[in-house]
Design an enzyme around this catalytic site. Structure first.
Site, PDB file in Angstrom:
ATOM      1  N   GLU A 148      -6.965  24.697 -14.333  1.00  0.00           N
ATOM      2  CA  GLU A 148      -5.255  23.517 -13.746  1.00  0.00           C
ATOM      3  C   GLU A 148      -4.805  22.183 -13.503  1.00  0.00           C
ATOM      4  O   GLU A 148      -5.901  21.691 -13.160  1.00  0.00           O
ATOM      5  CB  GLU A 148      -5.501  24.815 -12.364  1.00  0.00           C
ATOM      6  CG  GLU A 148      -3.452  24.465 -11.543  1.00  0.00           C
ATOM      7  CD  GLU A 148      -2.797  24.776 -12.243  1.00  0.00           C
ATOM      8  OE1 GLU A 148      -2.411  23.339 -12.780  1.00  0.00           O
ATOM      9  OE2 GLU A 148      -1.847  25.898 -12.476  1.00  0.00           O
ATOM     10  N   HIS A 188      -3.526  27.756 -18.039  1.00  0.00           N
ATOM     11  CA  HIS A 188      -2.713  27.636 -15.935  1.00  0.00           C
ATOM     12  C   HIS A 188      -1.715  27.335 -16.580  1.00  0.00           C
ATOM     13  O   HIS A 188      -1.002  26.379 -16.944  1.00  0.00           O
ATOM     14  CB  HIS A 188      -3.901  26.689 -14.841  1.00  0.00           C
ATOM     15  CG  HIS A 188      -5.046  26.925 -15.228  1.00  0.00           C
ATOM     16  ND1 HIS A 188      -5.831  27.773 -14.597  1.00  0.00           N
ATOM     17  CD2 HIS A 188      -6.289  26.806 -16.160  1.00  0.00           C
ATOM     18  CE1 HIS A 188      -7.114  28.145 -14.307  1.00  0.00           C
ATOM     19  NE2 HIS A 188      -7.818  27.778 -15.652  1.00  0.00           N
ATOM     20  N   HIS A 197      -3.008  32.375 -16.986  1.00  0.00           N
ATOM     21  CA  HIS A 197      -3.928  33.501 -15.699  1.00  0.00           C
ATOM     22  C   HIS A 197      -3.311  34.527 -15.336  1.00  0.00           C
ATOM     23  O   HIS A 197      -1.730  34.281 -15.403  1.00  0.00           O
ATOM     24  CB  HIS A 197      -5.162  32.911 -15.295  1.00  0.00           C
ATOM     25  CG  HIS A 197      -4.144  32.198 -14.529  1.00  0.00           C
ATOM     26  ND1 HIS A 197      -4.476  32.454 -13.578  1.00  0.00           N
ATOM     27  CD2 HIS A 197      -4.308  31.045 -14.223  1.00  0.00           C
ATOM     28  CE1 HIS A 197      -3.214  31.744 -12.260  1.00  0.00           C
ATOM     29  NE2 HIS A 197      -4.090  30.712 -13.518  1.00  0.00           N
ATOM     30  N   ARG A 247     -10.462  32.198 -13.769  1.00  0.00           N
ATOM     31  CA  ARG A 247      -9.415  33.711 -13.448  1.00  0.00           C
ATOM     32  C   ARG A 247      -8.298  32.538 -14.593  1.00  0.00           C
ATOM     33  O   ARG A 247      -7.845  34.483 -15.699  1.00  0.00           O
ATOM     34  CB  ARG A 247      -8.265  32.946 -12.469  1.00  0.00           C
ATOM     35  CG  ARG A 247      -8.051  31.409 -12.655  1.00  0.00           C
ATOM     36  CD  ARG A 247      -6.801  31.267 -11.094  1.00  0.00           C
ATOM     37  NE  ARG A 247      -6.871  29.702 -11.672  1.00  0.00           N
ATOM     38  CZ  ARG A 247      -7.081  28.484 -11.014  1.00  0.00           C
ATOM     39  NH1 ARG A 247      -8.258  28.458 -10.519  1.00  0.00           N
ATOM     40  NH2 ARG A 247      -6.264  27.418 -10.957  1.00  0.00           N
TER      41      ARG A 247
END
Length: 287
Positions: free
Chosen positions: A124, A219, A46, A97
């Site tokens: 993440e 991520h 991202h 994100r």
């Protein structure tokens, strides 16, 4: 992208006359097909998030992109479009994100209509009790070496969130279908690998083998998990791998999905500098 040679190789009359070609046409075709079959997988971390900008540990905290992050995502889409990439399906996490990065990438490619698969397994890595803390301040308190272990070691997680901590995601309804133990209180990279790989094996890899051209917006650590697997990186060497924000990472895979080569689109030196900057985030800042 999926490249597949469909040319029908036939014996010309001059070769039939001389008997120069002894290998059956079908075998020649299969041999050449095995050499030309290639899949491409595109991974994108991202764009810069608000907590990236603040140099905070983010993990599963659902923060948004900065203006820089939006620009990085749009640039990624422009790079992919300029290079002629086309996709059939996209994958991302359940964190905004990554999701919004994917939106901007697909918008720049004029492919916003593509089916998108969201999975918590692409989230993440969970940073436990470090979530929300400034990385440099944490390094100043605990030392660069300890923070490096928490950030980048393979099998040492940060301290976990306490039961009932308001930062815990166990009450978030996007995870309501999961068992409580599947929503972590902390994770190391080993834990992240163990939750990412089932999604690779059960969803992404079969899609690629079926000829689907896929893009993944995720991520830093969920992508590190995939890179570790695809490149067969050791537990020790993965510590030094950093993934820059918003730069498409392309993998060329053979028919068995073994990595043949990988590279960042665009300026490779800029990608290296961006990766180095990610690695420096956890170091104490001198007063």
């Amino acid at each position: 992208m999926f490249f597949h040679s469909k040319r029908d190789f036939r014996m010309g009359p001059e070769l039939r006359a001389t008997g120069a070609l002894l290998i059956p046409n079908r075998l020649v075709f299969l041999l050449l097909q095995s050499l030309t079959t290639m899949y491409k997988l595109v991974l994108i971390r991202h764009g810069e998030s608000t907590w990236n900008l603040d140099n905070r540990f983010t993990g599963w905290t659902d923060v948004d992109l900065t203006e820089t992050g939006v620009a990085q995502a749009k640039n990624a889409g422009q790079l992919l479009r300029a290079e002629g990439y086309d996709f059939d399906v996209a994958y991302t996490s359940v964190l905004k994100r990554a999701t919004r990065t994917l939106w901007h990438v697909l918008d720049e490619m004029d492919q916003t209509w593509l089916p998108v698969v969201h999975s918590w397994r692409l989230n993440e890595r969970h940073y436990g009790d470090l979530q929300g803390l400034n990385k440099a301040e944490t390094a100043k308190k605990f030392g660069d070496a300890q923070v490096l272990v928490w950030r980048r070691s393979y099998d040492t997680p940060p301290p976990p969130l306490a039961d009932g901590d308001v930062r815990s995601e166990r009450g978030d309804r996007r995870y309501a279908r999961l068992q409580p133990g599947q929503v972590p209180l902390t994770e190391c990279l080993k834990d992240t690998v163990e939750r990412v790989l089932p999604f690779w094996n059960e969803a992404m890899a079969p899609a690629i083998k079926a000829g689907k051209r896929i893009v993944v917006a995720a991520h830093g650590n969920s992508i590190r998990a995939l890179v570790k697997y695809l490149d067969n990186i050791s537990d020790q060497d993965i510590v030094g791998l950093n993934i820059p924000n918003g730069i498409p990472l392309v993998y060329e895979l053979d028919e068995n999905l073994q990595s043949q080569r990988s590279y960042y689109l665009g300026d490779s030196e800029a990608a290296a500098r961006a990766a180095a900057a990610v690695g420096a985030q956890g170091k104490a800042v001198s007063a």
